[in-house]
Structures are given as C-alpha cells and as structure tokens.
Design a protein around this motif. Structure first.
Motif, PDB file in Angstrom:
ATOM      1  N   CYS A  16      15.049  -1.211 -10.308  1.00 12.14           N
ATOM      2  CA  CYS A  16      16.096  -0.364  -9.694  1.00 12.14           C
ATOM      3  C   CYS A  16      16.448  -0.867  -8.290  1.00 12.14           C
ATOM      4  O   CYS A  16      16.174  -0.206  -7.298  1.00 12.14           O
ATOM      5  CB  CYS A  16      15.688   1.096  -9.670  1.00 12.14           C
ATOM      6  N   PRO A  67      13.821   6.247  -2.335  1.00 13.39           N
ATOM      7  CA  PRO A  67      12.491   6.536  -2.894  1.00 13.39           C
ATOM      8  C   PRO A  67      12.523   6.539  -4.416  1.00 13.39           C
ATOM      9  O   PRO A  67      13.599   6.503  -5.009  1.00 13.39           O
ATOM     10  CB  PRO A  67      12.234   7.966  -2.387  1.00 13.39           C
ATOM     11  N   GLY A 115      12.674  -5.325  -1.962  1.00  9.58           N
ATOM     12  CA  GLY A 115      12.865  -5.826  -0.586  1.00  9.58           C
ATOM     13  C   GLY A 115      14.311  -6.005  -0.180  1.00  9.58           C
ATOM     14  O   GLY A 115      14.606  -6.759   0.764  1.00  9.58           O
ATOM     15  N   ASP A 137       3.272  -1.341  -5.020  1.00  6.55           N
ATOM     16  CA  ASP A 137       2.978  -2.126  -6.222  1.00  6.55           C
ATOM     17  C   ASP A 137       2.840  -3.623  -5.888  1.00  6.55           C
ATOM     18  O   ASP A 137       3.754  -4.224  -5.316  1.00  6.55           O
ATOM     19  CB  ASP A 137       4.124  -1.918  -7.224  1.00  6.55           C
ATOM     20  N   GLY A 140      10.504  -1.595  -2.796  1.00  2.18           N
ATOM     21  CA  GLY A 140      10.915  -2.108  -4.114  1.00  2.18           C
ATOM     22  C   GLY A 140      10.954  -3.627  -4.118  1.00  2.18           C
ATOM     23  O   GLY A 140       9.951  -4.293  -3.874  1.00  2.18           O
ATOM     24  N   HIS A 160      12.812  -6.413 -10.362  1.00  2.00           N
ATOM     25  CA  HIS A 160      12.609  -4.993 -10.047  1.00  2.00           C
ATOM     26  C   HIS A 160      13.607  -4.156 -10.827  1.00  2.00           C
ATOM     27  O   HIS A 160      14.794  -4.485 -10.892  1.00  2.00           O
ATOM     28  CB  HIS A 160      12.760  -4.750  -8.539  1.00  2.00           C
ATOM     29  N   TYR A 199       3.590   2.845 -10.548  1.00  2.00           N
ATOM     30  CA  TYR A 199       3.807   4.185  -9.997  1.00  2.00           C
ATOM     31  C   TYR A 199       4.253   5.163 -11.090  1.00  2.00           C
ATOM     32  O   TYR A 199       5.141   4.841 -11.890  1.00  2.00           O
ATOM     33  CB  TYR A 199       4.859   4.093  -8.871  1.00  2.00           C
ATOM     34  N   GLY A 248       0.820  -1.205   0.000  1.00  2.00           N
ATOM     35  CA  GLY A 248       0.000   0.000   0.000  1.00  2.00           C
ATOM     36  C   GLY A 248       0.849   1.247   0.000  1.00  2.00           C
ATOM     37  O   GLY A 248       2.079   1.198  -0.152  1.00  2.00           O
TER      38      GLY A 248
END
Ligand SMILES: C[S@@+](CC[C@H](N)C(=O)[O-])C[C@H]1O[C@@H](n2cnc3c(N)ncnc32)[C@H](O)[C@@H]1O
Length: 240
Positions: free
Chosen positions: A171, A25, A200, A219, A198, A169, A36, A4
């Motif tokens: 990045c 971030p 993790g 996401d 991201g 992922h 996103y 979330g």
C-alpha cells in the motif's frame, strides 16, 4: 531509519526535534501486511492512533505541521481528537478506482492537517494551476502576475502494480503527493518524520526535495525495501 515499534522509538526522541510528521498508518481494515495484524477492535485502534498522533505531535517544533492520512470516516473523527495541536484543514486526496465498492466506489481519502501554532508554509508550494487559459479574467490575472491559490483537494492516481514507482509494499502512496506536502510544510534542509514508513515514500520524497527524514517501520522486510529505495539500488524482490 529505525526498525521497530513507532511508539517505543518515538519515546526515545527529543521533543521539538522535527519540522513535520507525514504519515499514513495501517487502516485497521484487516489488510494483509507481511507481519502486522491490521484488525484491532475499532475503539482500541482510535485510542492507539490518538496516542500516536499526540506523541508524534510533541516531536514537532513550533510552526511545524502534521499530515495524517485516512479514509474519510476515520480521518474526520481523528481530526477532532484532542492531540495538543491546532486543527488547520482537511485536504481530500481523490483518485480513480475502476472496480468494487458498494453502494459507492471509494475514491477519496482525507489528510488531517494539524499545526503547532502559526505554521511554516512555503508559499511557492501553495499555488495551483489555471485551468481555463482562454478565459479573459484568467488572461488578465496571468498578465498581472497573479497566481491561483491551490485547492484543498488533490488528484493523484494510486500506485498500481504497473506503476513505474511500485515496490513490493502492498500500500504505497504516490511519490508526487508526498513531495508536494514536504515542499509545502518542511523548510529547506528541515526534517520530516514518518512513524509508519512502509516502503519509505516519505523518505524518498524528502530526499528528492532536499529535506531530511526519520523513518520508522516495524516490519523487517519493508525496512529492506526502504533501504533499497533510498540507496537507489536495484529493488530486491522479497518473498513474504
Ligand atoms: C499504510 S502502510 C504505509 C505505507 C507508506 N505510506 C508507503 O508509501 O509505503 C503502514 C505501515 O505501518 C507499519 N506498521 C504497523 N504498525 C507499526 C508500528 N507499531 N510501528 C511502526 N510501523 C508499523 C506496517 O508494517 C506498514 O508498512
């Protein structure tokens, strides 16, 4: 792990309930994440990020640390925002970049390191390595049991498609760099929060270092990567 919006989820967390926040971030550079949209007006972005840092900072116990990564242009601005924490240091992450860049190739990001009062620091995590072992003075230091204090710049290569740790992922940060930070500022069995988890990496680094983590990622697909990574199950390939 929470799936979330980090701002909503952090509102429900207890103040002073974590030992550190370590986060990377979205950079607001129009990066193509799965869902996103990374393209706010820059001033709105800085306002949002300042609110995020301030809110996450309130979740840190006294003596805790906040590590926030960004490009130097933004990190140097964020470092001076009023976030309710103390400014301790800017640390450079440097890496090789083989292509692109104008007029200069980018090979640096900065970690903003804020603290809540005098920070917990694991001294064992702050020693560097002697480079020139043949130097007479260094030999003397080694014989005397003196260890060199670490630099405020760290070199780690970016996670490339060919890296063994690479997930889907786009990045992902180098695991070793996050292990280094967590070992330095999170006490044994303490807890680190990453509001932009991201893939993790912060959670995996915490697990490897015997610490706990709270991960937030917006996401759903990336949350799947995190679950697989932390459970050490075989990675699933997502079709985004
Ligand atoms: C730069 S990536 C983090 C990468 C991570 N450090 C890693 O090693 O995998 C930023 C992440 O923040 C997520 N994100 C963006 N806005 C968010 C929000 N409001 N709340 C939670 N996650 C968000 C994006 O989906 C993206 O996965």
């Amino acid at each position: 792990m929470h799936e979330g919006d980090c701002m909503e989820i952090m509102q429900g967390m207890d103040p002073e309930s974590v030992d550190a926040v370590v986060t990377d971030p979205p950079y607001n550079i129009g990066f193509k994440y799965a869902t996103y949209k990374d393209n706010m007006p820059q001033e709105d972005y800085i306002k949002w990020q300042t609110e995020m840092v301030t809110m996450a900072g309130k979740l840190i116990r006294p003596g805790g640390s906040f590590f926030y990564l960004h490009y130097p242009e933004v990190a140097s601005r964020m470092f001076w925002q009023d976030t309710g924490m103390d400014r301790l240091k800017l640390i450079a992450w440097i890496y090789n970049q083989h292509t692109g860049g104008s007029p200069l190739r980018r090979g640096t990001r900065l970690w903003c390191w804020w603290t809540k009062g005098g920070p917990y620091i694991n001294k064992e995590g702050t020693f560097g390595e002697y480079k020139n072992l043949n130097d007479k003075r260094i030999k003397q230091n080694i014989e005397a049991g003196k260890r060199p204090v670490d630099y405020d710049w760290w070199q780690y290569e970016q996670v490339k498609n060919v890296s063994s740790e690479k997930t889907c992922h786009p990045c992902q940060l180098p695991l070793k760099m996050l292990e280094r930070i967590i070992n330095m500022v999170v006490p044994p069995e303490g807890t680190v929060l990453d509001p932009f988890a991201g893939s993790g990496t912060t959670g995996l680094a915490a697990e490897n270092m015997g610490r706990n983590s709270i991960l937030i990622e917006k996401d759903a697909g990336y949350c799947g990567i995190i679950r697989n990574r932390l459970d050490k199950l075989q990675m699933t390939i997502f079709n985004f």
